[in-house]
Design a protein around this motif. Structure first.
Motif, PDB file in Angstrom:
ATOM      1  N   ASP A 175      48.187 116.461  10.767  1.00 13.22           N
ATOM      2  CA  ASP A 175      48.268 115.124  11.102  1.00 13.22           C
ATOM      3  C   ASP A 175      46.856 115.047  12.081  1.00 13.22           C
ATOM      4  N   VAL A 203      50.441 108.595   7.571  1.00 11.30           N
ATOM      5  CA  VAL A 203      49.260 108.656   8.616  1.00 11.30           C
ATOM      6  C   VAL A 203      48.082 108.770   7.682  1.00 11.30           C
ATOM      7  N   PRO A 217      48.205 107.488  17.468  1.00 13.15           N
ATOM      8  CA  PRO A 217      49.740 107.181  17.198  1.00 13.15           C
ATOM      9  C   PRO A 217      50.562 107.253  18.465  1.00 13.15           C
ATOM     10  N   ASN A 233      50.262 113.847  17.372  1.00 10.68           N
ATOM     11  CA  ASN A 233      51.414 112.850  17.120  1.00 10.68           C
ATOM     12  C   ASN A 233      52.677 113.280  17.457  1.00 10.68           C
TER      13      ASN A 233
END
Length: 828
Positions: free
Chosen positions: A627, A671, A679, A615
């Motif tokens: 993430d 997220v 993303p 991301n």
């Protein structure tokens, strides 16, 4: 210790003959001599009796055996207590192990205050997988918090006088130990806290604790109903009455959880329309919960538990609480965010996700619609051999859906158990020196290292450790440089050339972005697997062989992580990273309880492209690794932690911009909550034309001036300093970080101090302050108690505890009934 009080140890055993000897031997070696123990066999059908009688023969004066018909652990413990006579009682499960000083720690604690009714401590965990917590540190006593969260394990010491006063283990409770402590608290007796581990608790996939944790809503209701003096408000009573309305029949059935739209008008209309179905489910003894905005609902059927979600916390509450309603839960959703539902679908206790009205690809197991002729249930795109069904009666619908949920629950549970068993087998396996039959065109990998103005010696150690691996030392290494200054870049080129690494030079003046640097490197890779690491990591010679061992079992269904040890400041590294030198370095490091995924993150390349890379919205660094893991999980991939300690993090000063760190964490929370998979746009992992033009016009960004942190780091690594002097430097920097409210930097700095000296009082004080600033009050209080154990006069620790007590009092003032005067004398 001068106490001569006898401790009665009640060892309950049900088919744990294979654990019993280790358990009893841990009792025999206690440093506190005044104990008696009884093994209560709750109707075992294995070799428990033979093992127990052999053990009793070794110490017949202090150890006894009692065989019962099977009647449950609460009954067995109560009978065991009746057959003993010590002043104190200590329950102990036959699969757990007391640490040698457990009894002396417990007795010293409970006798330090005559008001204490029980003493409890921390615990070490046995049987956990790599990457899972190894300790439970519950934090010190607060009667207000204790009502809603059990802070004490069953292996805690309590006074026999309480048993004689009517405190017993009551049957039929999900958390019978929690209930016992609340009985003690009701009698005005607080608990004392031992801030160190007292025993080792063995975890089991199908153990009672694993089962019960999915019933926290029902478990709390049981405590409220049974301990009315502690829960005297009308709201609490209504909660318990509603949740337990269909008990105990509902415990053996699926739970129906309805998720309604956020809009109050739409939600109200929807809940109202569900009334006949809700009434039917309650009548059939299902537990029914509704999560949604119910402000405009005139009537909710009796026995339906409603969590009224109407503010900015609604989605977070739904995401965290949905899995606490039962081990086999059916979610029926109307108008909730798809990402939230995807996250629910991943939880082990959620068996089915049914969408009302719309089909959600990849998420809906079934869809349903109300028709004049009944309820239409379909499974488009999911179960293609399962044709649409119209149920003309509510009973037909509920029975059919419950049967489907139970089938799915069993399959899901079995798959989870098999996956975990394979992980446990690998976790206990010896790591081979390398697979000589490795075939590059089938199982190849590239290692990607991001850099920007990195210290050459640090990068050299990283690349050298990879090349000295006992497995595939010739794997391609891609060093992705993101805008280094010309002077630094020349040195990076030299190191890359020395170790045969491909250097990708990205000419950019943009701020450092680990995400973009790794994405750029990944774009240049052509191998099947991508291994992401950092320039400050040192690979064990066995790390890549360990990964090969794991992926041989799990392959592309998983992605792989390695937990690193963080090293203290080291002024002289070994000349070469061999097995022996790595072991010597590793002995100086410390496995941190909290760590990210970025040190060693291995992903199949096609899947990495499927999720759109790292991301790139994260600034500088931080959370981008977790993430990526979260988004891979959203697509059904499992993460696997390799053997711990096969990766080392080279120390450097922590000087993190706190605002950036907070922003990254907040972004990651979003997220994770909404399970966003893609993303980035299609340009990810590429330098834009505008960036290139700016670089051509102005050149690289200038090197930063020597900051205080860099000067301190240079001095600590170059001057001949003792450990005590290094600690002094770290203390000064950690305190400076706290002054500047750089909490992230302060946390890691004080952890560095404890790596050098785990008993350092100032390091513990600093870390306690960090947890206070983060709002982790129980952890901060735990550290304060640990400090007072070492230094009973420490004012800093006392002030932290006082502040936390005031915070708890202020918080619970909003939710407590102010007439609960009968327990106000208890102190946090």
């Amino acid at each position: 210790m001068t106490s001569t009080a006898t401790v009665s140890i009640i060892i309950t055993c049900y088919n744990y003959g294979h654990f019993l000897q280790e358990c009893v031997e841990s009792v025999l070696v206690q440093d506190y001599p005044h104990w008696e123990a009884i093994i209560v066999d709750d109707g075992s059908t294995d070799n428990s009796e033979d093992v127990a009688r052999t053990l009793v023969s070794r110490c017949p004066a202090k150890l006894r055996y009692l065989k019962l018909e099977n009647g449950g652990v609460s009954r067995a413990r109560n009978i065991g207590i009746e057959h003993t006579s010590g002043e104190y009682i200590l329950p102990l499960d036959a699969d757990d192990i007391l640490l040698p000083s457990a009894l002396s720690d417990y007795v010293q604690c409970i006798e330090s205050d005559p008001n204490y009714g029980f003493a409890y401590g921390c615990l070490d965990m046995l049987g956990n997988l790599p990457g899972e917590p190894t300790q439970w540190l519950p934090g010190p006593f607060s009667w207000k918090l204790f009502r809603f969260e059990n802070l004490a394990s069953v292996t805690s010491l309590w006074k026999r006088s309480l048993f004689e006063d009517g405190v017993h283990f009551r049957e039929g409770f999900f958390f019978e130990d929690w209930d016992l402590w609340l009985q003690v608290i009701e009698r005005g007796c607080p608990g004392g806290y031992v801030p160190v581990p007292t025993f080792q608790c063995r975890t089991h996939l199908d153990g009672r604790t694993s089962f019960a944790r999915y019933f926290h809503t029902q478990g709390l209701a049981q405590q409220i109903e049974a301990n009315k003096k502690l829960f005297s408000s009308q709201e609490n009573r209504m909660y318990a009455e509603t949740v337990l309305h269909t008990a105990p029949e509902s415990y053996a059935k699926p739970t129906f959880l309805f998720c309604t739209p956020q809009d109050p008008k739409v939600s109200g209309e929807y809940i109202t329309s569900l009334a006949p179905l809700l009434e039917h489910l309650v009548h059939e003894k299902y537990f029914v919960a509704v999560f949604g905005n119910a402000n405009q609902v005139p009537h909710v059927p009796k026995g339906v538990y409603v969590i009224n979600l109407q503010d900015e916390w609604a989605d977070k509450i739904l995401a965290t609480q949905a899995g606490c309603q039962g081990k086999n839960t059916i979610v029926i959703s109307h108008g909730r965010a798809h990402g939230i539902l995807r996250g629910l679908h991943q939880q082990l206790s959620i068996s089915l996700v049914v969408s009302h009205g719309e089909h959600i690809p990849g998420i809906s197991d079934y869809t349903l619609k109300y028709l004049p002729s009944g309820i239409l249930v379909d499974s488009p795109g999911v179960n293609i051999f399962d044709p649409p069904v119209i149920h003309s009666t509510l009973k037909s619908f509920s029975d059919w859906l419950a049967a489907r949920a139970t089938e799915r629950h069993e399959r899901k549970k079995e798959a989870h158990a098999e996956h975990r068993k394979k992980q446990l087998a690998l976790a206990n396996a010896h790591v081979p020196s390398g697979n000589q039959n490795f075939t590059p065109d089938k199982n190849d990998a590239s290692i990607i290292v991001p850099t920007r103005n990195v210290e050459p010696a640090r990068l050299r150690r990283c690349l050298e450790s990879i090349r000295n691996s006992s497995f595939q030392s010739s794997l391609p290494i891609i060093v992705s440089d993101y805008g280094s200054h010309t002077d630094s870049l020349a040195k990076i080129r030299s190191v890359c050339s020395e170790f045969g690494a491909t250097l990708i030079e990205s000419h950019t003046r943009e701020p450092w972005s680990r995400s973009r640097a790794l994405n750029i490197g990944a774009r240049h890779a052509t191998t099947k697997w991508l291994i992401f690491t950092d320039a400050d990591m040192i690979f064990s010679p066995q790390l890549l062989a360990c990964w090969e061992m794991y992926r041989a079992s799990f392959g592309e269904t998983s992605f792989y992580l390695a937990q690193c040890k963080k090293l203290p400041p080291i002024q002289k590294y070994p000349d070469q990273i061999t097995h022996a030198s790595y072991a010597e370095l590793s002995s100086q490091g410390r496995l941190f309880e909290n760590y990210g995924h970025g040190g060693f993150q291995v992903i199949e390349r096609k899947m990495f492209h499927t999720v759109g890379g790292f991301n790139e919205s994260y600034t500088l660094w931080g959370s981008e690794d977790s993430d990526l893991s979260t988004r891979l999980e959203a697509l059904g991939k499992h993460y696997i932690w390799l053997h711990p300690g096969l990766l080392l993090h080279q120390w450097h000063i922590k000087d993190v911009d706190e605002a950036q760190a907070v922003a990254n964490r907040e972004h990651f929370d979003e997220v994770r909550l909404y399970n966003e998979i893609h993303p980035n746009d299609s340009s990810w992992g590429q330098i834009t034309t505008q960036e290139s033009k700016e670089y051509e016009s102005f050149g690289p960004l200038p090197l930063e001036q020597e900051s205080r942190s860099k000067k301190l780091e240079s001095a600590m690594l170059s001057e001949p300093l003792s450990d005590a002097e290094l600690i002094d430097c770290l203390i000064a920097w950690g305190q400076d970080c706290l002054t500047r409210k750089q909490v992230e930097s302060a946390a890691e700095t004080f952890e560095d101090i404890l790596t050098l000296d785990q008993n350092n009082i100032i390091g513990l004080m600093g870390l306690s302050s960090v947890y206070t600033l983060r709002g982790s009050l129980q952890r901060a209080a735990h550290l304060a108690y640990l400090i007072l154990r070492k230094d009973p006069t420490n004012e800093h620790a006392k002030n932290i505890l006082s502040s936390i007590r005031d915070t708890y009092d202020g918080y619970y003032a909003y939710i407590d009934n102010k007439n609960e005067s009968h327990v106000t004398q208890l102190q946090a």
